[in-house]
Design an enzyme around this catalytic site. Structure first.
Site, mmCIF file in Angstrom:
data_model
loop_
_atom_site.group_PDB
_atom_site.id
_atom_site.type_symbol
_atom_site.label_atom_id
_atom_site.label_comp_id
_atom_site.label_asym_id
_atom_site.label_seq_id
_atom_site.Cartn_x
_atom_site.Cartn_y
_atom_site.Cartn_z
ATOM 1 N N LYS A 105 63.549 -11.233 -16.992
ATOM 2 C CA LYS A 105 62.466 -11.367 -16.000
ATOM 3 C C LYS A 105 62.988 -11.305 -14.575
ATOM 4 O O LYS A 105 62.319 -10.766 -13.693
ATOM 5 C CB LYS A 105 61.675 -12.654 -16.233
ATOM 6 N N GLU A 129 58.320 -8.081 -23.585
ATOM 7 C CA GLU A 129 57.491 -9.193 -24.081
ATOM 8 C C GLU A 129 58.215 -10.546 -24.003
ATOM 9 O O GLU A 129 57.600 -11.571 -23.689
ATOM 10 C CB GLU A 129 57.081 -8.911 -25.541
ATOM 11 N N VAL A 132 58.393 -13.388 -20.680
ATOM 12 C CA VAL A 132 57.434 -14.435 -20.284
ATOM 13 C C VAL A 132 56.967 -15.177 -21.535
ATOM 14 O O VAL A 132 56.464 -14.553 -22.477
ATOM 15 C CB VAL A 132 56.195 -13.831 -19.583
ATOM 16 N N ILE A 136 55.208 -16.085 -27.209
ATOM 17 C CA ILE A 136 53.749 -16.008 -26.964
ATOM 18 C C ILE A 136 53.429 -14.556 -26.575
ATOM 19 O O ILE A 136 53.982 -14.056 -25.597
ATOM 20 C CB ILE A 136 53.329 -16.933 -25.790
ATOM 21 N N GLU A 190 68.200 -22.667 -17.710
ATOM 22 C CA GLU A 190 68.992 -21.472 -17.403
ATOM 23 C C GLU A 190 70.422 -21.939 -17.107
ATOM 24 O O GLU A 190 70.661 -23.119 -16.846
ATOM 25 C CB GLU A 190 68.439 -20.769 -16.162
ATOM 26 N N ASP A 201 62.375 -19.180 -11.654
ATOM 27 C CA ASP A 201 62.133 -18.597 -12.986
ATOM 28 C C ASP A 201 60.624 -18.408 -13.208
ATOM 29 O O ASP A 201 60.185 -17.340 -13.664
ATOM 30 C CB ASP A 201 62.735 -19.535 -14.047
ATOM 31 N N LYS A 205 58.451 -14.737 -13.652
ATOM 32 C CA LYS A 205 57.499 -14.498 -14.747
ATOM 33 C C LYS A 205 56.110 -14.220 -14.184
ATOM 34 O O LYS A 205 55.386 -13.345 -14.680
ATOM 35 C CB LYS A 205 57.492 -15.703 -15.694
ATOM 36 N N GLY A 302 63.597 -20.676 -26.742
ATOM 37 C CA GLY A 302 64.094 -20.910 -28.102
ATOM 38 C C GLY A 302 64.510 -19.589 -28.714
ATOM 39 O O GLY A 302 63.896 -18.559 -28.457
#
Ligand code: HSE
Length: 431
Positions: A105, A129, A132, A136, A190, A201, A205, A302
């Site tokens: 990002k 994908e 962000v 999700i 991070e 961050d 995003k 994760g």
């Protein structure tokens, strides 16, 4: 079965997750796509440390050219993060006709324009994908599922580390530094956690979400960014007493013909859906003119959750490669009803304000006098009990005021003799 070759640059936490998914779900993925998705090379500076997944040594290399220059590789997956050398690797791979999947990002938010142009010009795609909200599927939803919508606002809790810290302060009554330490230990942050806690961050995003929903790739300098490092446990507690939670929100919001793009700590009513997004979870609240108000929610960081998004991008690309077509992922159309970006000075908000003042007659009158001078109206005031130091916190909620006016008023109040600490002002969102 047609074989699609993948080259992976960055064999860290997410990279290992991608390898694991492509291996464990190989049969499922080939059933779903009719393709054999094959990892041809994995590049990392460290090819000796043990990973959570084991791979054949012949796949490993330290030389990125083994991927960038291999004509058999269709898709390069970049998971090293940071600007350089990722920017150079992606540019070179595009020039050699590869499609790109990345979770980067920071790179796309700051150098997206040049990379998207390069990709488009060459009939290639950059999919992102995982950049962000990890797993999700917000990017796919904005570009496909909600394609006919005009958006009014996007409000996101986009940084798991900050959300973990604020939740831990609110629920467990930890101080900011205790909660940050915990977040670091749990491995969400991070490498440089200032990117998380100072809002950068989230801003990266938000730039990508704004690009997809309003068709503008705004410069990072045009995003107002304020992090959570000045939020104290006292403010979290006072906000709670007043019926609010403090969240680090990333907001892209239409205001007439203007668009505001900002990241800052925000008081939101405790009964709003975003107020109950706790721990490392992310959520994106989207207001579309057709679909209405939607909430996307899930783990924002994760290994497998981010890798799940990377694999979904790989599968999207493999379908196009199989069909021999180029569908530009970034067929971005500017929302023409947005004429300009509104600077933070011109934006208006309700505010929570905390003053630390000497407890003596006339102090409150002086404070409210300055606010009145700037046309700022007080909604409520609470003076907390006296402490031994004779200093008291005065907590105010004010009605909507222009940022510029509030800043001037606070500067003036800060110079009053009775004010002993710089006032804290936190925006409130009427969500
Ligand atoms: N450091 C990020 C966060 C995770 O805390 O949300 C990856 O985007």
């Amino acid at each position: 079965m047609k074989k699609i070759n993948i080259g992976l640059i960055g064999f860290g936490n997410i990279g290992s997750g991608v390898v694991k998914i492509l291996r464990d779900k190989k049969a499922l993925l080939s059933e779903k796509t009719g393709l054999d998705i094959n990892i041809r090379k994995i590049c990392d500076q460290d090819i000796t440390s043990k990973r959570s997944v084991s791979v054949d040594k012949s796949l490993l290399t330290r030389n990125p050219k083994d991927i960038i220059e291999d004509p058999q590789i269709d898709i390069m997956v970049e998971l090293i993060g940071g600007i350089n050398p990722a920017r150079e690797f992606i540019a070179q791979a595009l020039k050699r006709g590869k499609n790109i999947v990345t979770a980067n990002k920071a790179l796309l938010a700051t150098h997206g324009q040049e990379l998207f142009l390069e990709a488009n010009g060459r009939g290639k795609n950059i999919y992102f994908e995982a950049s962000v909200g990890a797993g999700i599927p917000i990017i796919k939803s904005l570009r496909e599922g909600l394609v006919a919508n005009k958006f009014n606002s996007i409000l996101g809790i986009l940084n798991g580390t900050s959300n973990y810290i604020l939740s831990s302060m609110s629920k467990e009554k930890r101080t900011f530094s205790e909660a940050l330490k915990e977040a670091k230990n749990k491995g969400f942050a991070e490498k440089d956690p200032t990117l998380d806690i100072e809002g950068m961050d989230s801003a990266h995003k938000l730039i990508l979400l704004t690009y997809l929903s309003f068709g503008r790739l705004v410069n990072i300098e045009d995003v107002f960014i304020e992090g959570i490092s000045r939020i104290s446990l006292a403010d979290v507690n006072y906000a709670k007493e007043l019926g609010f939670e403090i969240k680090l929100l990333a907001i892209a919001q239409r205001e007439g013909e203007d668009l505001e793009v900002r990241v800052h700590p925000t008081l939101i009513p405790e009964d709003h859906l975003l107020a109950s997004v706790d721990s490392v979870f992310n959520a994106i609240y989207v207001e579309g003119d057709l679909a209405g108000d939607l909430l996307f929610y899930g783990p924002g960081a994760g290994q497998l959750s981010a890798a799940s998004a990377v694999v979904s991008d790989i599968v999207d690309l493999t379908k196009d490669i199989k069909a021999g077509l180029f569908r530009p992922m970034m067929n971005i159309v500017q929302d023409k009803s947005v004429k300009r970006l509104r600077r933070i000075d011109e934006s208006s908000s309700r505010y929570y304000i905390r003053f630390t003042a000497l407890d003596k007659p006339g102090v409150l009158a002086r404070i409210s006098g300055v606010l009145a001078k700037f046309g700022i109206s007080i909604a409520s005031v609470t003076q907390k009990e006296k402490s031994k130091s004779q200093l008291v916190p005065i907590v105010m909620l004010i009605y909507e005021a222009r940022e510029k006016d509030l800043r001037r008023a606070l500067n003036m109040i800060n110079r009053l003799e009775a004010i002993k600490e710089e006032p804290i002002a936190i925006r409130m969102e009427e969500v």
